[in-house]
Design an enzyme around this catalytic site. Structure first.
Site, PDB file in Angstrom:
ATOM      1  N   GLY A   1       0.825  -1.208   0.000  1.00  0.00           N
ATOM      2  CA  GLY A   1       0.000   0.000   0.000  1.00  0.00           C
ATOM      3  C   GLY A   1       0.854   1.251   0.000  1.00  0.00           C
TER       4      GLY A   1
ATOM      5  N   SER B   1       1.438   3.636  -2.293  1.00  0.00           N
ATOM      6  CA  SER B   1       1.205   4.710  -3.266  1.00  0.00           C
ATOM      7  C   SER B   1       0.667   6.010  -2.694  1.00  0.00           C
ATOM      8  CB  SER B   1       0.199   4.247  -4.324  1.00  0.00           C
ATOM      9  OG  SER B   1       0.753   3.228  -5.094  1.00  0.00           O
ATOM     10  N   ARG B   2      -0.016   5.901  -1.552  1.00  0.00           N
ATOM     11  CA  ARG B   2      -0.670   7.097  -1.014  1.00  0.00           C
ATOM     12  C   ARG B   2      -0.488   7.161   0.496  1.00  0.00           C
ATOM     13  NH1 ARG B   2      -6.857   7.504  -2.462  1.00  0.00           N
ATOM     14  NH2 ARG B   2      -6.939   5.815  -0.960  1.00  0.00           N
TER      15      ARG B   2
ATOM     16  N   ASN C   1      -2.637  -7.424  -5.074  1.00  0.00           N
ATOM     17  CA  ASN C   1      -3.619  -7.450  -3.997  1.00  0.00           C
ATOM     18  C   ASN C   1      -3.044  -8.256  -2.834  1.00  0.00           C
ATOM     19  OD1 ASN C   1      -5.812  -7.864  -2.320  1.00  0.00           O
ATOM     20  ND2 ASN C   1      -7.243  -8.298  -3.981  1.00  0.00           N
TER      21      ASN C   1
ATOM     22  N   SER D   1      -2.718   0.755  14.769  1.00  0.00           N
ATOM     23  CA  SER D   1      -3.480   1.999  14.917  1.00  0.00           C
ATOM     24  C   SER D   1      -3.856   2.181  16.373  1.00  0.00           C
ATOM     25  CB  SER D   1      -4.755   1.935  14.078  1.00  0.00           C
ATOM     26  OG  SER D   1      -5.634   3.000  14.411  1.00  0.00           O
TER      27      SER D   1
ATOM     28  N   TYR E   1     -12.112  -2.728  12.202  1.00  0.00           N
ATOM     29  CA  TYR E   1     -10.766  -2.141  12.091  1.00  0.00           C
ATOM     30  C   TYR E   1     -10.001  -2.277  13.411  1.00  0.00           C
ATOM     31  CZ  TYR E   1      -7.378   1.519  10.657  1.00  0.00           C
ATOM     32  OH  TYR E   1      -6.251   2.231  10.315  1.00  0.00           O
ATOM     33  N   ALA E   2     -10.673  -2.002  14.539  1.00  0.00           N
ATOM     34  CA  ALA E   2     -10.032  -2.115  15.855  1.00  0.00           C
ATOM     35  C   ALA E   2      -9.572  -3.551  16.105  1.00  0.00           C
ATOM     36  CB  ALA E   2     -11.004  -1.659  16.949  1.00  0.00           C
TER      37      ALA E   2
ATOM     38  N   ALA F   1      -8.896  -5.871  13.813  1.00  0.00           N
ATOM     39  CA  ALA F   1      -7.790  -6.196  12.897  1.00  0.00           C
ATOM     40  C   ALA F   1      -6.480  -5.576  13.383  1.00  0.00           C
ATOM     41  CB  ALA F   1      -8.115  -5.707  11.493  1.00  0.00           C
ATOM     42  N   LYS F   2      -6.528  -4.319  13.825  1.00  0.00           N
ATOM     43  CA  LYS F   2      -5.308  -3.627  14.257  1.00  0.00           C
ATOM     44  C   LYS F   2      -4.777  -4.201  15.573  1.00  0.00           C
ATOM     45  CE  LYS F   2      -4.604  -0.671  10.903  1.00  0.00           C
ATOM     46  NZ  LYS F   2      -3.541  -0.961   9.928  1.00  0.00           N
TER      47      LYS F   2
ATOM     48  N   ILE G   1      -3.885  10.897  11.512  1.00  0.00           N
ATOM     49  CA  ILE G   1      -2.927  11.332  10.484  1.00  0.00           C
ATOM     50  C   ILE G   1      -3.714  11.864   9.287  1.00  0.00           C
ATOM     51  CG2 ILE G   1      -0.950  10.638   9.040  1.00  0.00           C
ATOM     52  CD1 ILE G   1      -0.390  10.174  12.022  1.00  0.00           C
TER      53      ILE G   1
END
Length: 254
Positions: free
Chosen positions: A14, A16-17, A64, A143, A155-156, A158-159, A188
């Protein structure tokens, strides 16, 4: 002047950005040869040409992270191009925020697959080259959400899972001269946080201001702030720092 990462090869997912791009740029500036993958073809092409224009040695490929064969092929190609894989940064991520009662199966699974399966695929592929060389640095991007965050059950989880993954890699791979650590960013300014502002229906500026009001240092984070912490873990001199999570959030998050 010799760079901190002269002669090293870094592989960033990831890249690129946002945070990933900040990490790629720092490694390139400090002398590393950098390989990165991304699903976003347009952003990948743009970042690649920006870096090449500055004279940096880069390799990039559309891949991917959830597809093990694509990750393995990209890492193999990077190894064949540059002759080594010294540093791996698992940064690729997505958000599918929603309160638990509104969260779909797909919202949950997509986030698990990209963050957890993606990091597993990349670490498993990269460690072969690191073990052979008896040297490696694996840095996973976690995170502050790992500590819990409203609307981010997926998300929580997974992180937080990435932190357990990090500590286990540290234990298994340490004997081969490979360390594994995690950086956990707070707020961020990136494309991802812009998407969050759009989702909750406020301007990006308002989201930044609201976030800054809760940050002790009184400013929002930039990708370079995270890249700086990643570089610390990636440094050859950091060989006794292993299995750690550093919160980069302008205050004590954990």
């Amino acid at each position: 002047m010799a760079g901190r990462f002269d002669g090293r090869v870094a592989f960033v997912t990831g890249g690129s950005r946002g945070i990933g791009k900040g990490i790629v740029e720092l490694f390139a500036q400090e002398g590393a040869k950098v390989a990165f993958i991304d699903l976003n073809e347009e952003a990948l092409a743009q970042t690649t040409s920006e870096l090449k224009e500055k004279g940096y040695e880069v390799f990039s490929k559309v891949a991917n992270v959830t597809e093990a064969d694509q990750v393995e092929a990209a890492i193999k190609e990077a190894f064949e191009t540059f002759g080594s894989i010294d540093i791996l940064v698992n940064n690729a991520g997505v958000i599918r925020d929603n309160l638990l009662f509104k969260m779909t199966d797909t919202d949950w699974q997509t986030v698990m697959d990209v963050h957890l399966k993606g990091s597993f695929n990349s670490a498993r592929a990269a460690q072969k080259y690191m073990v052979e060389k008896k040297y490696g640095r694996i840095i996973n991007i976690s995170s502050t959400s790992a500590l819990g965050n409203r609307g981010q059950a997926n998300y929580a989880t997974a992180k937080a899972g990435l932190q357990g993954f990090t500590k286990t890699l540290a234990i298994e791979l340490g004997r081969y001269g490979i360390t594994a650590n995690a950086v956990a960013p707070g707020f961020i300014e990136t494309e991802m946080t812009k998407e969050t502002a759009a989702r909750i229906g406020i301007s990006f500026e308002d989201l930044i201001n609201a976030s800054v009001s809760n940050i002790p240092v009184g400013r929002s984070g930039k990708p370079a702030d995270i890249a700086n912490a990643v570089a610390f873990f990636a440094d050859e001199k950091s060989s006794f720092v292993n299995g750690q999570v550093i919160y980069v959030a302008g205050g004590p998050k954990a």
